[in-house]
Design a protein around this motif. Structure first.
Motif, mmCIF file in Angstrom:
data_model
loop_
_atom_site.group_PDB
_atom_site.id
_atom_site.type_symbol
_atom_site.label_atom_id
_atom_site.label_comp_id
_atom_site.label_asym_id
_atom_site.label_seq_id
_atom_site.Cartn_x
_atom_site.Cartn_y
_atom_site.Cartn_z
ATOM 1 N N GLU A 181 39.891 30.283 38.448
ATOM 2 C CA GLU A 181 40.973 30.998 39.139
ATOM 3 C C GLU A 181 42.382 30.629 38.649
ATOM 4 O O GLU A 181 43.213 31.516 38.508
ATOM 5 C CB GLU A 181 40.882 30.769 40.657
ATOM 6 C CG GLU A 181 39.734 31.510 41.309
ATOM 7 C CD GLU A 181 39.839 33.025 41.182
ATOM 8 O OE1 GLU A 181 40.952 33.577 41.203
ATOM 9 O OE2 GLU A 181 38.783 33.668 41.039
ATOM 10 N N PRO A 182 42.692 29.363 38.399
ATOM 11 C CA PRO A 182 44.070 29.067 37.981
ATOM 12 C C PRO A 182 44.477 29.704 36.640
ATOM 13 O O PRO A 182 45.652 29.845 36.354
ATOM 14 C CB PRO A 182 44.093 27.547 37.851
ATOM 15 C CG PRO A 182 42.949 27.063 38.665
ATOM 16 C CD PRO A 182 41.916 28.140 38.597
ATOM 17 N N LEU A 183 43.497 30.084 35.832
ATOM 18 C CA LEU A 183 43.809 30.665 34.524
ATOM 19 C C LEU A 183 43.841 32.188 34.628
ATOM 20 O O LEU A 183 42.864 32.877 34.387
ATOM 21 C CB LEU A 183 42.769 30.236 33.482
ATOM 22 C CG LEU A 183 42.697 28.755 33.199
ATOM 23 C CD1 LEU A 183 41.600 28.462 32.193
ATOM 24 C CD2 LEU A 183 44.036 28.224 32.695
ATOM 25 N N GLU A 184 44.977 32.706 34.971
ATOM 26 C CA GLU A 184 45.132 34.151 35.095
ATOM 27 C C GLU A 184 45.807 34.712 33.854
ATOM 28 O O GLU A 184 46.676 34.087 33.269
ATOM 29 C CB GLU A 184 45.974 34.488 36.323
ATOM 30 C CG GLU A 184 45.234 34.230 37.609
ATOM 31 C CD GLU A 184 45.894 34.908 38.779
ATOM 32 O OE1 GLU A 184 46.617 35.904 38.577
ATOM 33 O OE2 GLU A 184 45.672 34.445 39.894
ATOM 34 N N ASP A 185 45.380 35.896 33.477
ATOM 35 C CA ASP A 185 46.048 36.651 32.422
ATOM 36 C C ASP A 185 46.008 35.946 31.060
ATOM 37 O O ASP A 185 47.034 35.768 30.413
ATOM 38 C CB ASP A 185 47.488 36.932 32.855
ATOM 39 C CG ASP A 185 48.046 38.172 32.170
ATOM 40 O OD1 ASP A 185 47.267 38.926 31.577
ATOM 41 O OD2 ASP A 185 49.272 38.358 32.213
ATOM 42 N N LEU A 186 44.820 35.560 30.630
ATOM 43 C CA LEU A 186 44.650 34.956 29.310
ATOM 44 C C LEU A 186 44.815 36.016 28.218
ATOM 45 O O LEU A 186 44.616 37.202 28.454
ATOM 46 C CB LEU A 186 43.264 34.327 29.203
ATOM 47 C CG LEU A 186 42.994 33.148 30.133
ATOM 48 C CD1 LEU A 186 41.531 32.729 30.051
ATOM 49 C CD2 LEU A 186 43.899 31.986 29.779
ATOM 50 N N PRO A 187 45.152 35.611 26.994
ATOM 51 C CA PRO A 187 45.357 36.595 25.929
ATOM 52 C C PRO A 187 44.071 37.219 25.389
ATOM 53 O O PRO A 187 44.056 38.395 25.043
ATOM 54 C CB PRO A 187 46.074 35.809 24.833
ATOM 55 C CG PRO A 187 45.848 34.381 25.136
ATOM 56 C CD PRO A 187 45.587 34.273 26.602
ATOM 57 N N LEU A 223 43.136 40.167 31.252
ATOM 58 C CA LEU A 223 41.945 39.330 31.314
ATOM 59 C C LEU A 223 42.054 38.433 32.540
ATOM 60 O O LEU A 223 42.956 37.607 32.637
ATOM 61 C CB LEU A 223 41.830 38.495 30.037
ATOM 62 C CG LEU A 223 40.633 37.594 29.897
ATOM 63 C CD1 LEU A 223 39.329 38.356 30.046
ATOM 64 C CD2 LEU A 223 40.678 36.907 28.533
ATOM 65 N N ARG A 224 41.145 38.605 33.470
ATOM 66 C CA ARG A 224 41.204 37.925 34.753
ATOM 67 C C ARG A 224 40.118 36.864 34.902
ATOM 68 O O ARG A 224 39.111 36.896 34.199
ATOM 69 C CB ARG A 224 41.058 38.944 35.883
ATOM 70 C CG ARG A 224 42.192 39.931 35.952
ATOM 71 C CD ARG A 224 43.470 39.224 36.252
ATOM 72 N NE ARG A 224 44.530 40.185 36.511
ATOM 73 C CZ ARG A 224 45.777 39.847 36.640
ATOM 74 N NH1 ARG A 224 46.148 38.602 36.561
ATOM 75 N NH2 ARG A 224 46.688 40.761 36.877
ATOM 76 N N PRO A 225 40.279 35.954 35.840
ATOM 77 C CA PRO A 225 39.248 34.941 36.120
ATOM 78 C C PRO A 225 37.937 35.573 36.571
ATOM 79 O O PRO A 225 37.908 36.704 37.050
ATOM 80 C CB PRO A 225 39.870 34.120 37.255
ATOM 81 C CG PRO A 225 41.332 34.357 37.164
ATOM 82 C CD PRO A 225 41.482 35.767 36.664
ATOM 83 N N GLY A 226 36.857 34.823 36.388
ATOM 84 C CA GLY A 226 35.540 35.295 36.802
ATOM 85 C C GLY A 226 34.513 35.023 35.724
ATOM 86 O O GLY A 226 34.794 34.401 34.701
#
Length: 194
Positions: free
Chosen positions: A20-26, A161-164
């Motif tokens: 969850e803390p890693l939102e919007d990865l490239p 790109l979202r968490p999950g």
């Protein structure tokens, strides 16, 4: 998970959980380097020019050919570039037609450049870029859209790109001189994704 089939195809099953803390990865995928002689590129997907999930309307789906040097987009400020989206497969070959065939994940993306992302990120001008001694290949399950953040709104949420949990497959095979990449790609194991 990696398996080598009797047909000489390396099949990869990738599974990643983005916290969850890693939102919007490239991007989400793999990167590797290949021999610099594999400079001829062919792919079935969107093209012929650079395109991304949110910048693909002008790129048509079909069989496209280029070379690695033409895949590079010389932006004024160097940055990751050269992406092709909606790709089913691509090949990298030498002048004799020998090389690699890659079946991408479903709705996959790829790039093949003579520069690593770190090199593109640290230089201020294209003229200062130092090429790798190999071709840097990205095989992505998902790459974030680019939006118009430099002069307008960011990309829409559906292109981020979202968490999950993410699960995808891709494959890699040798390509002999004179082989038809499209026929070989069709014979590879079907792709499945999350």
């Amino acid at each position: 998970e990696v398996s080598l089939g009797a047909d000489g195809v390396l099949r990869f099953a990738e599974q990643v959980r983005i916290p969850e803390p890693l939102e919007d990865l490239p991007r989400l995928g793999v990167s590797f380097r290949v021999d610099p002689a594999l400079g001829k590129v062919a792919w079935y997907g969107r093209g012929p020019h650079e395109n991304y999930r949110d910048r693909a309307a002008g790129a048509w789906v079909g069989l496209h050919e280029s070379d690695v040097d033409a895949m590079f987009t010389p932006y004024i400020l160097p940055q990751a570039c050269g992406n092709r989206s909606g790709v089913r497969w691509f090949s990298l070959t030498d002048e004799q037609g020998r090389g690699l065939l890659v079946q991408t994940p479903e709705d996959g993306e790829f790039s093949a450049l003579r520069y690593a992302d770190a090199e593109l990120g640290r230089r201020r001008h294209v003229r200062d870029l130092v090429p790798e001694e190999a071709i840097v290949v990205h095989v992505d399950r998902f790459q974030r859209g680019v939006g118009t953040g430099a002069c307008g709104p960011d990309t829409l949420p559906r292109y981020r790109l979202r968490p999950g949990g993410w699960l995808w497959q891709w494959a890699l095979a040798p390509l002999a001189a004179g082989a038809d990449a499209a026929s070989h790609a069709a014979a590879m194991k079907p792709r499945t994704s999350d």
